[in-house]
Design a protein around this motif. Sequence first.
Motif, mmCIF file in Angstrom:
data_model
loop_
_atom_site.group_PDB
_atom_site.id
_atom_site.type_symbol
_atom_site.label_atom_id
_atom_site.label_comp_id
_atom_site.label_asym_id
_atom_site.label_seq_id
_atom_site.Cartn_x
_atom_site.Cartn_y
_atom_site.Cartn_z
ATOM 1 N N ALA A 191 0.824 -1.215 0.000
ATOM 2 C CA ALA A 191 0.000 0.000 0.000
ATOM 3 C C ALA A 191 0.857 1.263 0.000
ATOM 4 O O ALA A 191 0.489 2.278 -0.621
ATOM 5 N N LYS B 152 -4.769 8.165 -0.484
ATOM 6 C CA LYS B 152 -5.303 6.813 -0.701
ATOM 7 C C LYS B 152 -5.794 6.588 -2.125
ATOM 8 O O LYS B 152 -6.665 5.750 -2.365
ATOM 9 N N SER C 225 -8.820 -1.519 -2.971
ATOM 10 C CA SER C 225 -8.218 -1.050 -1.719
ATOM 11 C C SER C 225 -9.292 -0.984 -0.656
ATOM 12 O O SER C 225 -10.360 -0.412 -0.882
ATOM 13 N N THR D 138 -4.761 -0.322 5.914
ATOM 14 C CA THR D 138 -5.188 -0.343 4.509
ATOM 15 C C THR D 138 -4.595 -1.573 3.851
ATOM 16 O O THR D 138 -3.450 -1.945 4.121
ATOM 17 N N VAL E 262 -4.320 -3.550 -0.114
ATOM 18 C CA VAL E 262 -4.517 -3.368 -1.552
ATOM 19 C C VAL E 262 -4.260 -4.703 -2.243
ATOM 20 O O VAL E 262 -3.252 -5.367 -1.986
#
Length: 330
Positions: free
Chosen positions: A16, A24, A195, A202, A204
């Motif tokens: 990420a 983001k 995501s 977070t 991804v």
Amino acid sequence: MNYSEIPFEVKLLLDANQVLTDEKQLRSDQVNMENQEIEMIDILFLDSPDLTLYQNGWIIRGRLKPNKDKWELTFKYRIKLPESDDQVVALEQALLAADTLGFDLSDPNCEIELDWSGEQKTLSLSYKVNIPIASPDRTEAWRELIMQHAPKPLRLQKWEGLDIAELVHQLNVLGPIRAQKSNGSWHGIKTCVESWYIKNGTIVEISIKAKGGEDARKKREQMKQQLEDKKLTAGQSFSKTQWALQRLIRPNLFSLLQAGGYNLYFRHAHPENTRDEHAPLSETGQEQARKMGKLFVDRQIPIQFPVRSSPINRAKLTAEIAFGEQQIQL
């Protein structure tokens, strides 16, 4: 359905920090997707405090796409393919297991797919329905809808003696998670980058669709090589769902204690009086101490002996009754 024809979804986790901006958003200099379409999705899961569904292979998930007034409710069951040099045989074994569990593999409402996440291949069987519920905090409404739409294999399964109605009564809404989904073409391959954002992290994931094992292998090798050349892979192998549930679930106290590693402090049980440090425990106090010791045994909470106690009589007696006189160090 055979290994050369079954639909595949190939997935790899991305770093990420490398592929997302501070806001983001997907970094176009790292993952430059052509014809990119972006949509925001709300995602939630339903499971018990101990993740009973997930631990038994089931995922119940709701997804709400933009400008939609209905949630897509998915009941998904996963069967890991056994390790084998012959993936054709491994798939046949997984399909046989699904049939034994009550899945009708000819049912058009049952979506069958091989999920290739990291190095693990998993047979995924999914049922999807659209449900008119607007608020993720209406737990009772979600439970009723699950009872209404639960597929036959879910209804047939038992969880430590619980039937489906008893299990559903324990389910809670976990989430929602805010997700961003980018669809497009990357290096000529139709690709999706998703995501997920939770307040404490977070994740991804990049994924591609393929038809059959050979097509999946070629596309995976091409994608993996391109990502590793740019040092974009996360170097980890676990599912987004596993990652999310571990962050969304409110930890069960006893589950934490069963893992060990905690220092626990107790006040003494009820004494006959607190003015005399030599006073014994009352009958109530003796029962309290016995229950405390029994709790550790019943809940399988590990204990490092000796248990340490203050030399004051009410504390010493509490510890001795709870854990045994020979196990106490003053």
